[in-house]
Design an enzyme around this catalytic site. Structure first.
Site, PDB file in Angstrom:
ATOM      1  N   ARG A 126       0.831  -1.216   0.000  1.00 41.62           N
ATOM      2  CA  ARG A 126       0.000   0.000   0.000  1.00 41.62           C
ATOM      3  C   ARG A 126       0.859   1.256   0.000  1.00 41.62           C
ATOM      4  NH1 ARG A 126      -3.503  -0.216   4.972  1.00 41.62           N
ATOM      5  NH2 ARG A 126      -1.601  -1.186   5.724  1.00 41.62           N
ATOM      6  N   ASN A 151      -6.132  -2.739   2.489  1.00 40.94           N
ATOM      7  CA  ASN A 151      -6.072  -4.190   2.634  1.00 40.94           C
ATOM      8  C   ASN A 151      -7.486  -4.730   2.745  1.00 40.94           C
ATOM      9  OD1 ASN A 151      -3.281  -4.349   2.641  1.00 40.94           O
ATOM     10  ND2 ASN A 151      -3.111  -4.303   4.863  1.00 40.94           N
TER      11      ASN A 151
END
Length: 90
Positions: free
Chosen positions: A19, A37
């Site tokens: 990320r 996520n």
């Protein structure tokens, strides 16, 4: 021309800074959207901006962060939003 996509990235993509690296790449490409996520171990992202920049982001997602192992990438076009920045959702 602008494009917005939702991307589901599967494989070893959580716990490997995916990320963070994706957010850095999205900002570099001047995209807006978000990344987070998912409970199933995948990462879900929304990227929007100039079509060529979105394509570059998709190419990045196919490889991912240095420690990631991407096994699948599912992409679908979605409507543009009024997003003004890129964020990492927790």
């Amino acid at each position: 021309m602008s494009r917005a996509v939702e991307v589901k990235v599967s494989g070893e993509v959580q716990g490997v800074s995916f990320r963070w690296y994706a957010a850095q790449e999205a900002v570099r490409l001047e995209l807006v959207g978000w990344i987070r996520n998912e409970p199933d171990g995948s990462v879900l992202g929304h990227f929007e901006g100039p079509t060529d920049a979105v394509e570059q982001m998709l190419a990045w997602c196919r490889d991912g962060s240095p420690s990631a192992h991407v096994s699948a990438l599912a992409v679908r076009d979605v409507p543009l939003t009024d997003a003004s920045d890129f964020r990492v959702d927790h």
